[in-house]
Design an enzyme around this catalytic site. Sequence first.
Site, PDB file in Angstrom:
ATOM      1  N   HIS A 143       0.843  -1.315   0.348  1.00  0.00           N
ATOM      2  CA  HIS A 143       0.309  -0.336  -0.127  1.00  0.00           C
ATOM      3  C   HIS A 143       1.132   1.099   0.202  1.00  0.00           C
ATOM      4  CE1 HIS A 143      -3.840  -2.267   0.683  1.00  0.00           C
ATOM      5  NE2 HIS A 143      -3.574  -2.000   1.655  1.00  0.00           N
ATOM      6  N   ASP A 180      -2.534  -9.990  -2.009  1.00  0.00           N
ATOM      7  CA  ASP A 180      -2.793 -10.197  -0.942  1.00  0.00           C
ATOM      8  C   ASP A 180      -4.580  -9.648  -1.093  1.00  0.00           C
ATOM      9  OD1 ASP A 180      -1.780  -8.294   1.818  1.00  0.00           O
ATOM     10  OD2 ASP A 180      -4.160  -7.708   0.654  1.00  0.00           O
ATOM     11  N   HIS A 182      -6.255  -7.040  -0.471  1.00  0.00           N
ATOM     12  CA  HIS A 182      -6.279  -6.060  -0.677  1.00  0.00           C
ATOM     13  C   HIS A 182      -5.958  -5.316  -1.758  1.00  0.00           C
ATOM     14  CE1 HIS A 182      -6.627  -6.304   3.963  1.00  0.00           C
ATOM     15  NE2 HIS A 182      -7.679  -6.143   4.001  1.00  0.00           N
ATOM     16  N   ASP A 268      -4.124 -12.275   3.317  1.00  0.00           N
ATOM     17  CA  ASP A 268      -6.117 -12.516   4.198  1.00  0.00           C
ATOM     18  C   ASP A 268      -6.680 -12.580   2.983  1.00  0.00           C
ATOM     19  OD1 ASP A 268      -4.594  -9.176   3.767  1.00  0.00           O
ATOM     20  OD2 ASP A 268      -4.015 -10.553   1.829  1.00  0.00           O
TER      21      ASP A 268
HETATM   22  O1  LIG Z   1      -3.520  -5.974   4.638  1.00  0.00           O
HETATM   23  C1  LIG Z   1      -3.236  -5.223   3.913  1.00  0.00           C
HETATM   24  C2  LIG Z   1      -3.463  -4.148   5.785  1.00  0.00           C
HETATM   25  C3  LIG Z   1      -5.479  -3.415   5.265  1.00  0.00           C
HETATM   26  C4  LIG Z   1      -5.855  -2.831   6.471  1.00  0.00           C
HETATM   27  C5  LIG Z   1      -5.481  -1.274   6.581  1.00  0.00           C
HETATM   28  C6  LIG Z   1      -6.880  -0.962   7.180  1.00  0.00           C
HETATM   29  C7  LIG Z   1      -7.911  -1.605   7.319  1.00  0.00           C
HETATM   30  C8  LIG Z   1      -7.521  -2.619   6.938  1.00  0.00           C
HETATM   31  N1  LIG Z   1      -3.211  -4.542   3.084  1.00  0.00           N
HETATM   32  O2  LIG Z   1      -3.190  -5.385   2.320  1.00  0.00           O
HETATM   33 ZN   LIG Z   2      -3.870  -7.293   2.963  1.00  0.00          ZN
END
Ligand SMILES: O=C(CCC1CCCC1)NO
Ligand SMILES: [Zn+2]
Length: 370
Positions: A143, A180, A182, A268
């Site tokens: 991210h 992942d 996300h 995840d």
């Molecule tokens: O595993 C993650 C973290 C995700 C979270 C970050 C804030 C709410 C969800 N990103 O790949």
């Molecule tokens: Zn994630």
Amino acid sequence: MTTGYLWHPLYGWNDTGSGSLTPADPAVGLQPVGHHFAHPDNKRRMHELVEVSGLLDQLHRVPARPAKRAEILRVHTEEHHDRIVAESALPKGGDAGDGVSPFGKGGYEIAALAAGGALAMVDAVVRGEVDNGFALVNPCGHHAVPETGMGFCVFNNVAVAVRHAQEVLGVERIAVVDWDVHHGNGTQAVFWEDPRVLTVSMHQDRLYPPRGGTVGERGGGAGLYTNLNVPRPPGTGDAGYVDAMDAVIVPALRAFQPDLVVVACGFDPSYFDPLAHTMVSAAGFATLTERVMEAAAELCDGRLAMVQEGGYSIHYVAICGAITIATLAGVEPIADPYLALLADVYGIHALEEHQLASRKAAEVLVADIP
Ligand SMILES: O=C(CCC1CCCC1)NO
Ligand SMILES: [Zn+2]
């Protein structure tokens, strides 16, 4: 086959505090829960299972090393880098940049070690020290954008490694496959205009970052059509992920013809993850790993580096991780103790609409790859 493995104890010392996302705040009802979602225990336990199961004895240990400032600055701004350095020196540490990504004192050194760990594994694969490898780094990175960290990510570990492969190792074409759960917004942003890097993200549809990761985000400038997003509906299961891999991602890799494949590997998407709902089993991750191994063997002499991203189930991250790494190494994995529970769960089997969605995405996304 020689499979590399990278872990450092400091990855298990990343202090994410006692809040669940933000620090506790009694006035608004936020109690201290002791384990932030990104608490390092999940990844420490994964390393311990790799060791206790005997899998570690079948792997070639690649040492982690901190990324240098100049290596981090190939991706991030000086302001971001230097803010992390400054906050890392404070008694209670700081935050990657969004208020839900805390780190303790010394957090900079751990985040630099995570970026350096990804870089070291890519370096070992490209130089042929190992055939493929898995870097079990922490904190995650996909991210993090040039200007800031976010989503538990401080520095974009995979992006730092890819820039090293380009600028130091002279690798021409690199594909990043991010499964992942996300959206890999950071990696997408870093390489948005770079035609030499194909960035693919398969993720739960419109989960995080909010409203991002749509099919229409396809890269820009010289990098147009070298970014692919493959959103999946909640409940998509093994079948939905593998179907997207077969119908979209592998054809995209064939069209792009990379010299190196890097997987941003989060666990995840798993059935037990508290931050998502795509219901993937350990067998699903093993199948995804087999598919990218086959593609790497076909396209780039098997050159494949996997880098740990997210994963929050205290019950299942270690199991999925150990089975994934055994698959990468071509050795017998441990049995999944949850297999009986998951074998007949609705959603882990193919659903017509998922397959239709994959084919529609393939028609649109793969044809334009240069
Ligand atoms: O595993 C993650 C973290 C995700 C979270 C970050 C804030 C709410 C969800 N990103 O790949
Ligand atoms: Zn994630």
